[in-house]
Design an enzyme around this catalytic site. Sequence first.
Site, PDB file in Angstrom:
ATOM      1  N   ARG A  57      -5.326   5.825  -7.790  1.00 18.93           N
ATOM      2  CA  ARG A  57      -4.983   7.248  -7.847  1.00 18.93           C
ATOM      3  C   ARG A  57      -4.834   7.720  -9.295  1.00 18.93           C
ATOM      4  NH1 ARG A  57       0.179   7.552  -4.150  1.00 18.93           N
ATOM      5  NH2 ARG A  57      -0.016   9.805  -4.575  1.00 18.93           N
ATOM      6  N   LEU A 115       0.873  -1.170   0.000  1.00 19.10           N
ATOM      7  CA  LEU A 115       0.000   0.000   0.000  1.00 19.10           C
ATOM      8  C   LEU A 115       0.914   1.225   0.000  1.00 19.10           C
ATOM      9  CD1 LEU A 115      -2.735  -0.889   2.691  1.00 19.10           C
ATOM     10  CD2 LEU A 115      -2.967  -1.011   0.202  1.00 19.10           C
ATOM     11  N   ASP A 116       0.481   2.295  -0.660  1.00 17.00           N
ATOM     12  CA  ASP A 116       1.261   3.524  -0.643  1.00 17.00           C
ATOM     13  C   ASP A 116       1.393   4.038   0.784  1.00 17.00           C
ATOM     14  OD1 ASP A 116       1.260   3.353  -3.399  1.00 17.00           O
ATOM     15  OD2 ASP A 116      -0.430   4.723  -3.647  1.00 17.00           O
ATOM     16  N   LYS A 117       2.396   4.850   1.014  1.00 19.56           N
ATOM     17  CA  LYS A 117       2.651   5.405   2.347  1.00 19.56           C
ATOM     18  C   LYS A 117       1.391   6.036   2.949  1.00 19.56           C
ATOM     19  CE  LYS A 117       5.205   9.117   4.644  1.00 19.56           C
ATOM     20  NZ  LYS A 117       6.135  10.251   4.484  1.00 19.56           N
TER      21      LYS A 117
END
Length: 305
Positions: A239, A139-141
């Site tokens: 995104r 998962l992205d930060k």
Amino acid sequence: MNIIDKISLIAEKDDLNKRIDVFLASELDYTRSYLKKLILEGLVIVNGSIIKPNYKLKENDVVNVTIPEAEKIDIIPENIPLDIIYEDNDIIVVNKPKGMVVHPAPGNYSGTLVNALLYHCKNLSGINGELRPGIVHRLDKDTSGVMVVAKNDKAHINLSNQIKERTILKKYIAIVEGVIKDDEGKIEAPIGRHPIDRKKMAITNDGRYALTLYKVLERYKNNSFIEATIKTGRTHQIRVHMAYIGHPIVGDEVYGFKKQKFNLLGQALHSRLLGLIHPAKNIYMEFEAPIPYYFEKLINILKNK
């Protein structure tokens, strides 16, 4: 030679006939010139054989990349609290908080999910190398929510195969800019590295196939609350896809509006549900991460506008 990391990738149908250096540049956070250097040094192996930079991929090619050490690495277990949803001898499912990086990378070797996992677990799978023990997907930060981690190599291989076969269910929730007219829809557009900014992803002709399904859960004056189901797992997929259709995620400073109305410190994107076949028990299981406080707070603000 000291090794910083070992990375294993599998070519998919839409990677057919792609040059190996182009493929790696689309998948990894390294420049094409650096990856070409690794290929020439024999550090990229395809199906057990050393290849040349102009090698063209076949479906199901197994690509192993060895990244040599540039600086001494010391991944230290850290006593960082973990929100554990489920755990047994094979897997651990966690609710990753917003702002936490999943695994160490050059210049960022502490405070990550991996540092926390190494403190909590005695054993994690080693397939993805020293920097990514147990990490099957990321998962992205600034994306919060449910993640599964493999505790052994057998579980890791099984989960990786489920991801490759697109049988794992991944549902996210997001707040996006603008009011989406249709109740539901699908975004089918290939994603690859941005041709200029290598830290970003983009819709590109030579990108990898990507499919996102979405449905509107609630509409506000200038925003929409959506559920997104990803059928592929491309970097920054939701995104990039939501920005592509003109509805970027609120708080996304990379793909969203330059001027953000809310002080979110990152995108309003949360991994809500993960469904998979347990790698040892062979039964279907679903895991949910509750809506985080920052998300509920934003929804209340939008409802009262």
